[in-house]
Design a protein around this motif. Sequence first.
Motif, PDB file in Angstrom:
ATOM      1  N   GLY A 233       0.820  -1.210   0.000  1.00 36.53           N
ATOM      2  CA  GLY A 233       0.000   0.000   0.000  1.00 36.53           C
ATOM      3  C   GLY A 233       0.850   1.254   0.000  1.00 36.53           C
ATOM      4  O   GLY A 233       0.532   2.230  -0.689  1.00 36.53           O
ATOM      5  N   ARG A 234       1.941   1.220   0.768  1.00 33.82           N
ATOM      6  CA  ARG A 234       2.838   2.385   0.795  1.00 33.82           C
ATOM      7  C   ARG A 234       3.499   2.593  -0.563  1.00 33.82           C
ATOM      8  O   ARG A 234       3.608   3.724  -1.039  1.00 33.82           O
ATOM      9  CB  ARG A 234       3.890   2.195   1.884  1.00 33.82           C
ATOM     10  CG  ARG A 234       3.364   2.328   3.305  1.00 33.82           C
ATOM     11  CD  ARG A 234       4.485   2.493   4.306  1.00 33.82           C
ATOM     12  NE  ARG A 234       5.371   1.331   4.330  1.00 33.82           N
ATOM     13  CZ  ARG A 234       5.187   0.280   5.113  1.00 33.82           C
ATOM     14  NH1 ARG A 234       4.153   0.243   5.942  1.00 33.82           N
ATOM     15  NH2 ARG A 234       6.034  -0.744   5.084  1.00 33.82           N
ATOM     16  N   CYS A 235       3.917   1.511  -1.192  1.00 29.87           N
ATOM     17  CA  CYS A 235       4.566   1.617  -2.507  1.00 29.87           C
ATOM     18  C   CYS A 235       3.604   2.170  -3.550  1.00 29.87           C
ATOM     19  O   CYS A 235       3.993   2.995  -4.390  1.00 29.87           O
ATOM     20  CB  CYS A 235       5.082   0.249  -2.957  1.00 29.87           C
ATOM     21  SG  CYS A 235       6.509  -0.323  -2.016  1.00 29.87           S
ATOM     22  N   LYS A 236       2.353   1.734  -3.501  1.00 36.11           N
ATOM     23  CA  LYS A 236       1.364   2.210  -4.454  1.00 36.11           C
ATOM     24  C   LYS A 236       1.115   3.708  -4.278  1.00 36.11           C
ATOM     25  O   LYS A 236       1.029   4.462  -5.247  1.00 36.11           O
ATOM     26  CB  LYS A 236       0.051   1.445  -4.289  1.00 36.11           C
ATOM     27  CG  LYS A 236      -1.020   1.852  -5.283  1.00 36.11           C
ATOM     28  CD  LYS A 236      -2.284   1.024  -5.112  1.00 36.11           C
ATOM     29  CE  LYS A 236      -3.350   1.454  -6.118  1.00 36.11           C
ATOM     30  NZ  LYS A 236      -4.608   0.676  -5.949  1.00 36.11           N
ATOM     31  N   ALA A 237       1.030   4.152  -3.017  1.00 41.36           N
ATOM     32  CA  ALA A 237       0.800   5.569  -2.746  1.00 41.36           C
ATOM     33  C   ALA A 237       1.991   6.412  -3.199  1.00 41.36           C
ATOM     34  O   ALA A 237       1.823   7.469  -3.810  1.00 41.36           O
ATOM     35  CB  ALA A 237       0.538   5.773  -1.257  1.00 41.36           C
ATOM     36  N   PHE A 238       3.208   5.929  -2.902  1.00 40.11           N
ATOM     37  CA  PHE A 238       4.406   6.661  -3.322  1.00 40.11           C
ATOM     38  C   PHE A 238       4.508   6.710  -4.841  1.00 40.11           C
ATOM     39  O   PHE A 238       4.932   7.711  -5.418  1.00 40.11           O
ATOM     40  CB  PHE A 238       5.656   6.014  -2.733  1.00 40.11           C
ATOM     41  CG  PHE A 238       5.922   6.414  -1.312  1.00 40.11           C
ATOM     42  CD1 PHE A 238       6.004   7.755  -0.948  1.00 40.11           C
ATOM     43  CD2 PHE A 238       6.099   5.456  -0.328  1.00 40.11           C
ATOM     44  CE1 PHE A 238       6.247   8.126   0.371  1.00 40.11           C
ATOM     45  CE2 PHE A 238       6.345   5.817   0.988  1.00 40.11           C
ATOM     46  CZ  PHE A 238       6.414   7.159   1.340  1.00 40.11           C
TER      47      PHE A 238
END
Length: 314
Positions: A233-238
């Motif tokens: 989820g963090r990678c997708k947001a970044f």
Amino acid sequence: MNISEINTVTDFIILTFPCSREVQIFLFMLFSVTYTLTLMGNGAIVCAVKLDRRLHTPMYILLANFSFLEICYINTTVPNMLGNFISETKTISFTACFLQFYFFFSMGTTETFLLPLMAFDRYLAICKPLHYPTIMTNHLCMNLVAICWVTAFLCYPVPIYFMTQLPFCGPNTIDHFLCDPGPLLALSCIPAPGIELSCSILSSLIIFVTFFFIIGSYTLVLRAVLQVPSAAGRCKAFSTCGSHLVVVSLFYGALMVMYISPNSGNPAEIQKIVTLFYSSVTPLINPLIYSLRNKDMKVALRKILVSVKIDESE
């Protein structure tokens, strides 16, 4: 004596990049290719968003408007620059020079307004995901885009009007590839500290207010992303925000070098290179930055390529 009576300059000479004829031809060919690629890249994004109904969302509406703006932006400078490469006279009329000044700065100001709006859209999508569809509707998005365009085009008429009232009695050679306030003010027969200060203050306000708005938006986004439990989820947001941050860094970095003070002491060649970077190079690479990092956009662009190939085969 009336200022208009001693304003004897009727046109300006745009030096562009003084060099041999062979180099001028090479630069003409080089920038013709980059100009064409810029039009094609940004035009493809506009068409993709228009033709693919899945992209009829605020994020892609903003991206399409941004790409359309880039097309308008390069058309304020590059066609005239290309003409100067192969022209012997390299002249531009007094009126055309200030019109170029107005549209170039208005388009640039529109970009400084659209980038914070894109950052605000990402803030709502990531920090307020449940309320995002009801807050950022397509109708509100289009209204905000219209406000950005209208406000930007209302920022510079007054400073430019007062600049046109200055006496320009010669010389009339602008050591640049466009009509920029620094070189223009240097050609005035009398000092104009008031106009120079007003341009500097206006540019500084526009640049810093919008820049700090973007920084504030992404600070809140970063805080929210770091609280996401899953690494995916963090990678997708970044990934969603990364391309926008790259564009912001390129654009604002060049602006801060140039327009905090129109006569800030930068050498003429440095001014040309920096201006060329944010007015011609960034519009070329922006479509690559946005399309290569976005799966939906890549799918939409592939559909356009397939449809074009089918039409050609028929």
